[in-house]
Design a protein around this motif. Structure first.
Motif, PDB file in Angstrom:
ATOM      1  N   VAL A 203       2.538  29.365  14.887  1.00 21.72           N
ATOM      2  CA  VAL A 203       1.732  28.153  14.696  1.00 21.72           C
ATOM      3  C   VAL A 203       1.413  27.874  13.235  1.00 21.72           C
ATOM      4  O   VAL A 203       1.141  26.732  12.873  1.00 21.72           O
ATOM      5  N   ASN A 204       1.443  28.884  12.371  1.00 27.91           N
ATOM      6  CA  ASN A 204       1.170  28.658  10.955  1.00 27.91           C
ATOM      7  C   ASN A 204       2.262  27.844  10.280  1.00 27.91           C
ATOM      8  O   ASN A 204       2.060  27.307   9.194  1.00 27.91           O
ATOM      9  N   HIS A 205       3.443  27.753  10.910  1.00 27.73           N
ATOM     10  CA  HIS A 205       4.532  26.966  10.340  1.00 27.73           C
ATOM     11  C   HIS A 205       4.493  25.496  10.772  1.00 27.73           C
ATOM     12  O   HIS A 205       5.218  24.677  10.225  1.00 27.73           O
ATOM     13  N   LEU A 206       3.675  25.176  11.755  1.00 22.57           N
ATOM     14  CA  LEU A 206       3.603  23.805  12.245  1.00 22.57           C
ATOM     15  C   LEU A 206       2.861  22.929  11.243  1.00 22.57           C
ATOM     16  O   LEU A 206       1.929  23.364  10.584  1.00 22.57           O
ATOM     17  N   ARG A 207       3.256  21.691  11.135  1.00 22.50           N
ATOM     18  CA  ARG A 207       2.700  20.752  10.150  1.00 22.50           C
ATOM     19  C   ARG A 207       1.946  19.636  10.885  1.00 22.50           C
ATOM     20  O   ARG A 207       2.263  18.464  10.759  1.00 22.50           O
ATOM     21  N   LEU A 208       0.934  20.009  11.647  1.00 15.94           N
ATOM     22  CA  LEU A 208       0.261  19.045  12.509  1.00 15.94           C
ATOM     23  C   LEU A 208      -0.483  17.959  11.730  1.00 15.94           C
ATOM     24  O   LEU A 208      -0.381  16.774  12.055  1.00 15.94           O
TER      25      LEU A 208
ATOM     26  N   ILE B 107       0.883  -1.167   0.000  1.00 17.55           N
ATOM     27  CA  ILE B 107       0.000   0.000   0.000  1.00 17.55           C
ATOM     28  C   ILE B 107       0.920   1.215   0.000  1.00 17.55           C
ATOM     29  O   ILE B 107       1.765   1.361   0.881  1.00 17.55           O
ATOM     30  N   ILE B 108       0.754   2.065  -0.990  1.00 11.14           N
ATOM     31  CA  ILE B 108       1.580   3.268  -1.076  1.00 11.14           C
ATOM     32  C   ILE B 108       0.708   4.473  -0.740  1.00 11.14           C
ATOM     33  O   ILE B 108      -0.355   4.657  -1.330  1.00 11.14           O
ATOM     34  N   VAL B 109       1.144   5.251   0.239  1.00  7.07           N
ATOM     35  CA  VAL B 109       0.438   6.480   0.600  1.00  7.07           C
ATOM     36  C   VAL B 109       1.392   7.650   0.394  1.00  7.07           C
ATOM     37  O   VAL B 109       2.609   7.498   0.439  1.00  7.07           O
ATOM     38  N   GLY B 110       0.830   8.797   0.151  1.00  2.04           N
ATOM     39  CA  GLY B 110       1.646   9.987  -0.031  1.00  2.04           C
ATOM     40  C   GLY B 110       1.149  11.107   0.847  1.00  2.04           C
ATOM     41  O   GLY B 110      -0.046  11.236   1.108  1.00  2.04           O
ATOM     42  N   ASN B 111       2.081  11.909   1.307  1.00  2.00           N
ATOM     43  CA  ASN B 111       1.770  13.019   2.195  1.00  2.00           C
ATOM     44  C   ASN B 111       2.151  14.327   1.512  1.00  2.00           C
ATOM     45  O   ASN B 111       3.016  14.348   0.641  1.00  2.00           O
ATOM     46  N   GLN B 112       1.519  15.395   1.925  1.00  2.00           N
ATOM     47  CA  GLN B 112       1.888  16.700   1.398  1.00  2.00           C
ATOM     48  C   GLN B 112       3.243  17.114   1.954  1.00  2.00           C
ATOM     49  O   GLN B 112       3.785  16.499   2.858  1.00  2.00           O
ATOM     50  N   ALA B 113       3.763  18.172   1.406  1.00  2.00           N
ATOM     51  CA  ALA B 113       5.085  18.660   1.793  1.00  2.00           C
ATOM     52  C   ALA B 113       5.145  19.039   3.271  1.00  2.00           C
ATOM     53  O   ALA B 113       4.167  19.480   3.850  1.00  2.00           O
ATOM     54  N   GLY B 114       6.297  18.838   3.852  1.00  2.00           N
ATOM     55  CA  GLY B 114       6.557  19.367   5.179  1.00  2.00           C
ATOM     56  C   GLY B 114       6.083  18.533   6.338  1.00  2.00           C
ATOM     57  O   GLY B 114       5.309  19.011   7.152  1.00  2.00           O
ATOM     58  N   THR B 115       6.520  17.300   6.457  1.00  2.00           N
ATOM     59  CA  THR B 115       6.155  16.498   7.620  1.00  2.00           C
ATOM     60  C   THR B 115       6.659  17.142   8.895  1.00  2.00           C
ATOM     61  O   THR B 115       6.016  17.080   9.932  1.00  2.00           O
ATOM     62  N   ILE B 116       7.813  17.766   8.813  1.00  5.41           N
ATOM     63  CA  ILE B 116       8.290  18.552   9.954  1.00  5.41           C
ATOM     64  C   ILE B 116       8.330  20.018   9.508  1.00  5.41           C
ATOM     65  O   ILE B 116       8.453  20.301   8.320  1.00  5.41           O
ATOM     66  N   PRO B 117       8.231  20.949  10.456  1.00  4.95           N
ATOM     67  CA  PRO B 117       8.255  22.358  10.055  1.00  4.95           C
ATOM     68  C   PRO B 117       9.653  22.791   9.619  1.00  4.95           C
ATOM     69  O   PRO B 117      10.647  22.390  10.207  1.00  4.95           O
ATOM     70  N   ARG B 118       9.684  23.570   8.561  1.00  7.16           N
ATOM     71  CA  ARG B 118      10.949  24.164   8.127  1.00  7.16           C
ATOM     72  C   ARG B 118      11.371  25.213   9.164  1.00  7.16           C
ATOM     73  O   ARG B 118      12.525  25.343   9.500  1.00  7.16           O
ATOM     74  N   PHE B 119      10.382  25.956   9.653  1.00  7.39           N
ATOM     75  CA  PHE B 119      10.586  26.962  10.695  1.00  7.39           C
ATOM     76  C   PHE B 119       9.475  26.761  11.721  1.00  7.39           C
ATOM     77  O   PHE B 119       8.391  26.339  11.372  1.00  7.39           O
ATOM     78  N   ALA B 120       9.716  27.087  12.963  1.00  6.45           N
ATOM     79  CA  ALA B 120       8.685  26.955  13.998  1.00  6.45           C
ATOM     80  C   ALA B 120       8.516  28.272  14.744  1.00  6.45           C
ATOM     81  O   ALA B 120       8.416  28.293  15.957  1.00  6.45           O
ATOM     82  N   TYR B 121       8.474  29.355  13.989  1.00  9.73           N
ATOM     83  CA  TYR B 121       8.374  30.684  14.613  1.00  9.73           C
ATOM     84  C   TYR B 121       6.957  31.041  15.024  1.00  9.73           C
ATOM     85  O   TYR B 121       6.761  31.875  15.894  1.00  9.73           O
TER      86      TYR B 121
END
Length: 176
Positions: free
Chosen positions: A60-65, A44-58
């Motif tokens: 809450v809009n940068h968090l990739r929850l 089973i192959i699944v794909g996720n959108q970009a940014g599993t971890i935040p590039r920046f965490a300055y």
């Protein structure tokens, strides 16, 4: 024989239609994957959108929850990490470490998007262009030397078979 089933889309993130969040989202994704699993397919192959971890965490809009919740819900056996040719090596390293430590899965290949922004790499409205061949090969070589993980540029289906072979080889070793 390898049997792969194409099931559908769980549209979350930018303009997403799935409005569940937190544990409800994890349960929803896990249930959808379980439906596929019941069809007794080998992979089973699944794909996720970009940014599993935040590039920046300055902020809450940068968090990739939701991306993190998706990773937890999918609970894959192995990962193909997709990166941009302009991504910082430290960010890629942090991504590999985070993913492999959050879930019990190994990054078995790196897929490189060879598209770049001509002027400002964070200017999302600018059109991307193809990096030159030397740049692509240089970045691919750097990733392989730095992480000891196979890395492949992807463009119009190039290297899909190589990436699938990395997955199959890893799963074969895991079950041997």
């Amino acid at each position: 024989m390898i049997l792969i089933w194409t099931a559908g889309t769980i549209h979350f993130g930018y303009s997403g239609t799935v409005v569940k969040e937190g544990t409800y989202f994890v349960e929803y994704v896990n249930e959808e994957i379980h439906k596929i699993d019941q069809k007794n397919k080998d992979i089973i192959i699944v794909g996720n959108q970009a940014g599993t971890i935040p590039r920046f965490a300055y902020n809450v809009n940068h968090l990739r929850l939701m991306e993190l919740e998706f990773l937890l819900a999918a609970n894959p056996d192995c990962i193909v990490l997709c990166v941009n040719i302009y991504d910082d090596i430290d960010f890629i390293f942090r991504s590999i470490l985070a993913i492999e430590n959050i879930i019990d899965a190994k990054v078995v290949a790196i897929a490189i998007s060879p598209m770049v922004y001509k002027n400002d790499l964070y200017l999302m409205n600018e059109k991307k262009s193809l990096a030159d061949e030397g740049e692509i090969v240089s970045f691919q070589t750097l990733l392989i030397e730095k992480f000891h993980i196979p890395a492949f540029p992807i463009l119009q289906g190039d290297n899909v078979e190589n990436i699938l072979n990395c997955i199959i080889d890893y799963l074969g070793e895991e079950n041997a």
